[in-house]
Write a protein that holds these residues in place. Structure first.
Motif, mmCIF file in Angstrom:
data_model
loop_
_atom_site.group_PDB
_atom_site.id
_atom_site.type_symbol
_atom_site.label_atom_id
_atom_site.label_comp_id
_atom_site.label_asym_id
_atom_site.label_seq_id
_atom_site.Cartn_x
_atom_site.Cartn_y
_atom_site.Cartn_z
ATOM 1 N N SER A 131 45.272 40.464 45.314
ATOM 2 C CA SER A 131 46.558 40.332 44.393
ATOM 3 C C SER A 131 46.448 38.728 43.798
ATOM 4 N N CYS A 132 47.136 38.903 42.701
ATOM 5 C CA CYS A 132 47.103 37.452 42.002
ATOM 6 C C CYS A 132 48.515 36.837 41.711
ATOM 7 N N THR A 133 48.905 35.828 41.901
ATOM 8 C CA THR A 133 50.085 35.366 41.631
ATOM 9 C C THR A 133 50.012 33.918 40.903
ATOM 10 N N CYS A 134 50.750 33.801 39.481
ATOM 11 C CA CYS A 134 50.743 32.580 38.850
ATOM 12 C C CYS A 134 51.065 31.367 39.558
ATOM 13 N N CYS A 166 47.721 34.428 33.011
ATOM 14 C CA CYS A 166 48.982 33.413 33.269
ATOM 15 C C CYS A 166 49.109 32.653 32.301
ATOM 16 N N ALA A 207 46.140 30.850 38.524
ATOM 17 C CA ALA A 207 46.816 31.824 39.490
ATOM 18 C C ALA A 207 46.136 31.562 41.001
ATOM 19 N N ASN A 210 51.417 38.252 34.983
ATOM 20 C CA ASN A 210 51.020 39.307 36.070
ATOM 21 C C ASN A 210 49.922 38.551 37.239
ATOM 22 N N GLY A 211 49.393 37.441 36.820
ATOM 23 C CA GLY A 211 48.529 37.036 37.868
ATOM 24 C C GLY A 211 46.953 37.157 37.209
ATOM 25 N N LEU A 263 51.345 44.861 41.242
ATOM 26 C CA LEU A 263 52.262 45.018 42.328
ATOM 27 C C LEU A 263 52.311 46.212 43.086
ATOM 28 N N CYS A 305 41.539 37.005 39.032
ATOM 29 C CA CYS A 305 42.659 35.996 38.733
ATOM 30 C C CYS A 305 42.493 35.111 37.796
#
Length: 789
Positions: free
Chosen positions: A482-485, A496, A472, A492-493, A787, A468
């Motif tokens: 999974s990575c989220t900003c 960022c 993120a 996409n994480g 995703l 990440c």
């Protein structure tokens, strides 16, 4: 043929007719004014039918016959959803260009520009044909351009709008006449407009279709080889071992190959697994006075005696209410093949208003809307895994969640095996186990549970072994993470980038939330202001050149009387004098002699003669000191000065109330001549130019005309990438980082199954559904879709 003029036309006036392999619209449109609001578009239903025909197509032809007003810049056909253009054809009279905008397979908007003027006030027949990667433009049945372009994507979302003669209600108004607008979904559709043109070669779509079929066969071969290898391993493990396996169902134990009846199913114990099939019910051959119907405790229909009453057939036990001549209700019941009077009980008093009361056909008493029929005993008909559901005038049986009907009245239902049918949500590292009406996901040995459907071997986020971005948030997932900003960042994480509200214009880079760093040549909070290098004194051009400010940069342009010698120099040192006398680019009268001068020429009278000083311009004699306006450009003024023609653009004096705003757009004070930027934050005056989203735009009398920022062609380059914040591609050596690859089908790759893949083909990596691999000119490049995890 029908004619549309100013006003709204989003109904039948813009209708489209569709055939099996051809989608066409034959319309004669007169769009002569943009001063009044208009809306020429297909209705929602017609647009959706068009999108269904277009989706997945990579071969179509757009045909139209038109006469466009001079210097008009307008859209001929536009298909877009929101602000995203999926297919749009426009003609710019200001720049003498035809532009095609379309959505590519890489989910990016692409623009092809054809230098050609359709806005000349003359009739033209236009055909734009796209076949896979081959794009051909025909004008008046002549092939003007033929190019190889990126593969288009016609995955147009539902709710898209089809516009004719405009981009939307406010922009891209076409002025002129259009006729016979057709969108043909067939190979080489331009033949229908110009039947004399020969079709001698297969289309690119034919070739690409063959290559695609080969790639699909390669993928099927690889998957089949993998399944065969796994099956052989299981067979070897079972050799030399056999033991009888029993089955258990509803508390009963059955031996292998034992057969029994369970409700409406025939069940068999097969190697420890219960296999059930629905009982086959043959169609009963009933005598004339009987009919097939379900009876309690039976799975199949049986012949039952019937009654004939008032032209209708009733089965034993059915009831029917009728009204006599006095209005009294009589209730009849089918018994022993005859409709007999049945006793009717007094009707209870209803608490609902009369408008909410419902009259039924099987009873004399009315009921209130929402009456509970199941409570009256109908629920006893719903036997196995079925439940009674109230309707407005009765009740019916409906299978419970996780069950499917065994017969058409849903009285008997069987469990749906979500595991066997693939209707479950179990992810990696789990085993699906079917349960009555549902399923459960059991973690494999050595894995821990994340949620009801996912298991993982360890927590990468907690251990720090993740990919990440520093901006993120990390979330542990099945077999990975999974990575989220974080808020204020986009990506996409794994990568960022900061997000700036309102975006950074003119190629500016957002380096932190709401903080832009501008490219050279621009300034402002959002990089919206162009720096005029010429007026600020940053540039010093050669004496033979003049400084011209451009969006983001400048240019030393040769002055009149000079031209570049081919050895381009940024400061104009490559400008050299034009010998007008030798090249014939002078306007000296016949009785004068031309003498070349630095940056110009002089017309002199020979010694001993008296010259008139007249000039010859466009084959006409102009007297000395005569002033005139050019026929083809009313904004230029010429004069004859002693045999020399001097022409210049009209000087714009915005203080003069009689100034011609068509020649001096910057002097137009009307609000209708101003342009509003798409984000609605900035307003531009008539004549202003700016750069936005790699498009150079100009405001012309309230209309915005945009064209792609020109890029220097990258020659002899196999792998290209467009860096973040830039508009033009660069050449790179790493194929896996490339956005665009010039595929060479002679260069192949070998996947993990040993199968040879063509360049450009893609496949899912063995043992994981989230790793996608692609062959790029002999290089295997694999990446993980976050995703998918």
């Amino acid at each position: 043929m029908r004619t549309l003029s100013r006003g709204r036309a989003d109904g039948p006036a813009a209708s489209f007719s569709m055939r099996l392999f051809q989608l066409s619209a034959l319309i004669s449109v007169s769009l002569l004014s943009s001063d009044m609001w208009r809306s020429v578009r297909a209705s929602a239903g017609v647009s959706e039918r068009m999108m269904q025909k277009l989706r997945g197509r990579v071969e179509f032809t757009l045909l139209l016959t038109l006469k466009q007003d001079k210097f008009n810049s307008g859209v001929m056909l536009s298909i877009h959803h929101g602000e995203q253009r999926y297919l749009e054809l426009e003609s710019s009279g200001q720049r003498s260009e035809v532009r095609l905008h379309y959505w590519t397979a890489e989910r990016q908007i692409h623009t092809e520009v054809f230098p050609y003027s359709l806005a000349d006030g003359r009739w033209h027949r236009v055909a734009l044909s796209l076949s896979a990667t081959q794009l051909v433009l025909y004008v008046d049945c002549s092939r003007i351009y033929e190019r190889v372009v990126g593969t288009p994507s016609m995955e147009v979302p539902a709710g898209s709008t089809v516009w004719l003669g405009q981009r939307n209600n406010a922009h891209g108004f076409y002025k002129g006449v259009m006729q016979d607008v057709q969108l043909l979904l067939m190979p080489q559709g331009y033949i229908s407009q110009c039947p004399d043109l020969n079709r001698t070669c297969p289309t690119c779509n034919d070739f690409h279709g063959l290559v695609q079929k080969i790639m699909e066969l390669q993928d099927i071969l690889a998957k089949t080889s993998g399944k065969l290898a796994r099956a052989e391993e299981r067979m070897r493990a079972l050799d030399g071992c056999y033991c009888e396996r029993t089955c258990s169902m509803n508390g009963e134990l059955y031996r292998d190959e034992e057969v029994w009846i369970d409700g409406c199913r025939n069940c068999t114990c097969s190697n420890g697994t219960v296999e059930c099939e629905s009982i086959f019910c043959p169609v009963p051959q009933c005598p004339p006075d009987t009919a097939a119907a379900y009876i309690p405790a039976a799975c199949c229909k049986e012949c039952q005696p019937v009654c004939l009453f008032r032209g209708r057939v009733y089965v034993e036990g059915d009831r029917r209410s009728v009204r006599d001549s006095t209005g009294n209700c009589l209730l009849f019941e089918c018994r022993d093949r005859s409709m007999r009077r049945a006793e009717s009980t007094p009707c209870p008093e209803l608490t609902c208003p009369e408008s909410e009361q419902i009259t039924l056909t099987d009873r004399c008493c009315k009921v209130c809307r929402g009456h509970d029929f199941c409570a009256e005993g109908y629920s006893s008909s719903c036997v196995e895994n079925s439940e009674c559901v109230n309707l407005e005038a009765g009740a019916c049986c409906n299978c419970r969640d996780g069950y499917q009907a065994l017969r058409d009245d849903s009285a008997y239902c069987q469990d749906v095996d979500e595991c066997a049918e693939g209707k479950h949500y179990c992810r990696e590292n789990t085993v699906c186990v079917n349960t009555p009406g549902s399923f459960m996901c059991v973690c494999q040995t050595g894995y821990i549970r994340i949620d009801d459907y996912s298991c993982t071997e360890h927590d990468e986020c907690g251990s720090g072994l993740h990919s990440c971005d520093e901006n993120a948030l990390c979330f542990n997932t099945v077999g990975g993470h999974s990575c989220t900003c974080k808020p204020g960042y986009m990506g996409n994480g794994t990568v960022c980038r900061a997000h700036c509200d309102g975006l950074c214009h003119n190629g500016g880079t957002c380096v932190a939330p709401d903080t832009c760093i501008c490219q050279q040549g621009f300034t402002g909070r959002r990089c919206e202001t162009d720096i005029d290098e010429c007026s600020d004194g940053f540039v010093e051009c050669d004496s033979r050149a003049t400084c011209v400010n451009l969006p983001g940069w400048y240019h030393c342009e040769c002055r009149d009387g000079y031209h570049d010698n081919g050895m381009f120099s940024a400061n104009g040192e490559s400008c050299e004098d034009i010998d007008e006398c030798e090249t014939g680019r002078h306007s000296c009268a016949n009785d004068t002699l031309c003498f070349n001068m630095d940056g110009g020429y002089d017309c002199r009278c020979p010694h001993g003669k008296n010259c008139s000083g007249d000039c010859v311009h466009d084959g006409k004699v102009k007297h000395n000191r005569q002033i005139w306006v050019l026929d083809d450009d009313r904004c230029s003024v010429c004069s004859c000065q002693s045999g020399l023609v001097m022409c210049r653009r009209m000087v714009c004096d915005c203080e003069n109330p009689t100034v011609d705003v068509s020649c001096c757009p910057e002097c137009d004070p009307r609000l209708t001549s101003q342009c509003l930027q798409q984000n609605g934050l900035l307003t531009y005056n008539n004549g202003d130019t700016w750069v936005e989203n790699c498009q150079q735009c100009q405001c012309m009398r309230g209309e915005v005309d945009c064209w792609p920022v020109p890029c220097t062609p990258v020659l002899n380059c196999e792998f290209l990438v467009v860096p973040e914040g830039e508009c033009c591609p660069r050449c790179i050596s790493d194929p896996c980082q490339a956005d665009t690859v010039r595929n060479d089908i002679t260069k192949t790759c070998v996947d993990e199954y040993g199968v040879t893949r063509f360049s450009g083909s893609a496949w899912t990596k063995h043992s994981t559904e989230c790793s996608l691999c692609q062959c790029k000119n002999g290089h295997v490049c694999c990446s993980v879709d976050p995703l998918c995890l």
